[in-house]
Design a protein around this motif. Structure first.
Motif, short mmCIF file in Angstrom:
data_model
loop_
_atom_site.label_atom_id
_atom_site.label_comp_id
_atom_site.label_asym_id
_atom_site.label_seq_id
_atom_site.Cartn_x
_atom_site.Cartn_y
_atom_site.Cartn_z
N ALA A 91 3.00 11.45 -10.61
CA ALA A 91 2.36 12.76 -10.74
C ALA A 91 3.39 13.88 -10.82
O ALA A 91 3.27 14.81 -11.62
CB ALA A 91 1.41 12.99 -9.56
N ARG A 92 4.44 13.79 -9.97
CA ARG A 92 5.49 14.81 -10.00
C ARG A 92 6.23 14.80 -11.33
O ARG A 92 6.52 15.86 -11.90
CB ARG A 92 6.48 14.57 -8.85
N LYS A 93 6.53 13.62 -11.84
CA LYS A 93 7.25 13.53 -13.12
C LYS A 93 6.38 14.05 -14.26
O LYS A 93 6.89 14.69 -15.20
CB LYS A 93 7.68 12.10 -13.36
N GLN A 94 5.09 13.78 -14.20
CA GLN A 94 4.20 14.29 -15.24
C GLN A 94 4.14 15.81 -15.19
O GLN A 94 4.10 16.48 -16.23
CB GLN A 94 2.79 13.71 -15.07
N ALA A 95 4.18 16.36 -13.98
CA ALA A 95 4.18 17.81 -13.85
C ALA A 95 5.44 18.40 -14.45
O ALA A 95 5.40 19.45 -15.12
CB ALA A 95 4.06 18.20 -12.38
N GLU A 136 0.83 -1.21 0.00
CA GLU A 136 0.00 0.00 0.00
C GLU A 136 0.86 1.26 0.00
O GLU A 136 0.61 2.20 -0.77
CB GLU A 136 -0.92 -0.02 1.22
N ASP A 137 1.89 1.27 0.85
CA ASP A 137 2.79 2.43 0.89
C ASP A 137 3.50 2.62 -0.45
O ASP A 137 3.68 3.75 -0.91
CB ASP A 137 3.84 2.24 1.99
N ALA A 138 3.90 1.50 -1.05
CA ALA A 138 4.63 1.57 -2.33
C ALA A 138 3.74 2.15 -3.43
O ALA A 138 4.19 2.99 -4.22
CB ALA A 138 5.14 0.19 -2.72
N VAL A 139 2.50 1.70 -3.48
CA VAL A 139 1.58 2.20 -4.52
C VAL A 139 1.36 3.70 -4.36
O VAL A 139 1.40 4.46 -5.35
CB VAL A 139 0.24 1.43 -4.46
N LYS A 140 1.16 4.16 -3.14
CA LYS A 140 0.96 5.60 -2.90
C LYS A 140 2.20 6.39 -3.31
O LYS A 140 2.10 7.43 -3.95
CB LYS A 140 0.66 5.84 -1.42
N SER A 141 3.36 5.90 -2.91
CA SER A 141 4.61 6.59 -3.23
C SER A 141 4.85 6.66 -4.73
O SER A 141 5.24 7.70 -5.27
CB SER A 141 5.77 5.88 -2.54
N LEU A 142 4.59 5.56 -5.41
CA LEU A 142 4.81 5.51 -6.86
C LEU A 142 3.84 6.42 -7.60
O LEU A 142 4.21 7.10 -8.57
CB LEU A 142 4.70 4.08 -7.36
N LYS A 143 2.59 6.44 -7.18
CA LYS A 143 1.61 7.32 -7.82
C LYS A 143 1.99 8.78 -7.63
O LYS A 143 1.84 9.60 -8.55
CB LYS A 143 0.21 7.05 -7.26
N SER A 144 2.48 9.11 -6.44
CA SER A 144 2.92 10.48 -6.18
C SER A 144 4.11 10.85 -7.07
O SER A 144 4.18 11.94 -7.62
CB SER A 144 3.28 10.63 -4.71
N ALA A 145 5.06 9.90 -7.21
CA ALA A 145 6.23 10.14 -8.05
C ALA A 145 5.84 10.32 -9.51
O ALA A 145 6.39 11.17 -10.22
CB ALA A 145 7.22 8.99 -7.90
#
Length: 308
Positions: free
Chosen positions: A290-294, A279-288
């Motif tokens: 989003a940042r890279k897309q930005a 669960e922590d990994a999925v949240k962290s990866l989704k956040s990363a």
């Protein structure tokens, strides 16, 4: 089961010249078969090498916790002096400088008992249920042969699992055995200029009754182990180690990044789930993501602005 003669023959010498740092221009690439003293070897190497000189996949969750790059994210693989772990793959041989391919073996019965003991401790620490031995040992036959072939699927050849594992292992330049670990480990690390004092191997079977594993079919693994002892036990390590032509040919082939990526992603996913970090990994990866897309959006906007 009798070990069969291996058809592979012929060798090519490999020159080990020192680079500017004084270390031999070679990279140790080692397959860590579980419970074969691999953690001890890793600790010895880590005490001598800098972080950027070693990639380990024996403990992928540690890499994740410390934000270490995955193998394919390493900017300069040529700087690596050692690649070691459970999740070593044949494709990695194509990324490093002059790979020296090796592994370690242990008597299959002892290894099996030790693995159950280790997994029982790990599951207890993770708060997971420890399966009874009668359940855990199901499907554990030929573990060593499968472990080798799954990670080196095209390096060997043969009509069955044993022949493929034997053919693959015959391409390795060295195999150590846990009973001579202290001597062999120092010789292996000396190839890359490490002089770490030998450590006792972290192998043992504890209080697990070995006789409870007597019905596990280890015939294939035992045949491979006995063949390997005849093939490698008296083979010294020196600076004139040899490549079989098949290994040299493989190393020169085009990289299959997709195959390596799939293998690593699967290994990382399994370990994250095993350690209750999914669960922590999925949240962290989704956040990363989003940042890279930005960042991509800002780059594209800047390119468009300058193009006007």
């Amino acid at each position: 089961m009798q070990a069969r003669p291996n058809p592979d023959s012929g060798v090519e010498p490999v020159d080990l010249k020192a680079n500017q740092s004084g270390l031999p221009n070679v990279t140790l690439v080692g397959l860590h078969i579980p419970k074969c003293a691999g953690t001890s070897l890793l600790e010895m190497a880590q005490s001598q090498l800098q972080d950027h000189q070693i990639y380990q996949s024996t403990n992928l969750i540690r890499n994740w916790n410390r934000s270490k790059p995955s193998f394919l994210d390493i900017r300069d693989p040529s700087a690596l002096r050692m690649v070691w772990g459970h999740s070593v793959h044949e494709e990695m041989l194509k990324y490093v400088t002059r790979p020296f391919l090796f592994t370690g073996l242990r008597h299959p019965r002892e290894r099996l008992v030790s693995e159950y003991r280790w997994q029982a401790r790990l599951r207890t620490a993770q708060g997971r249920e420890v399966p009874p031995i009668s359940e855990w040992k199901k499907g554990r036959s030929a573990q060593i042969c499968n472990f080798i072939v799954e990670r080196f699927p095209s390096l060997g050849s043969g009509n069955d699992l044993f022949e493929r594992a034997q053919s693959t292992l015959n391409k390795f330049q060295f195999v150590y055995f846990t009973e001579n670990f202290e001597r062999s480990s120092k010789s292996i690390l000396k190839l890359i200029g490490c002089s770490s004092p030998a450590r006792r191997s972290h192998v043992g079977v504890g209080d697990v009754p070995a006789e409870q594993f007597d019905d596990v079919d280890i015939e294939m693994d035992l045949a491979l182990y006995e063949w390997a002892k005849k093939r490698f036990a008296k083979t010294p390590i020196n600076r004139k180690f040899e490549y079989l032509p098949r290994l040299r040919q493989f190393v020169r082939q085009r990289k299959d990044e997709d195959a390596l990526n799939r293998f690593l992603l699967r290994a990382e996913a399994v370990e994250l789930v095993d350690f209750n970090r999914a669960e922590d990994a999925v949240k962290s990866l989704k956040s990363a993501i989003a940042r890279k897309q930005a960042v991509i959006d800002y780059i594209e906007d800047e390119v468009r602005r300058r193009g006007k």
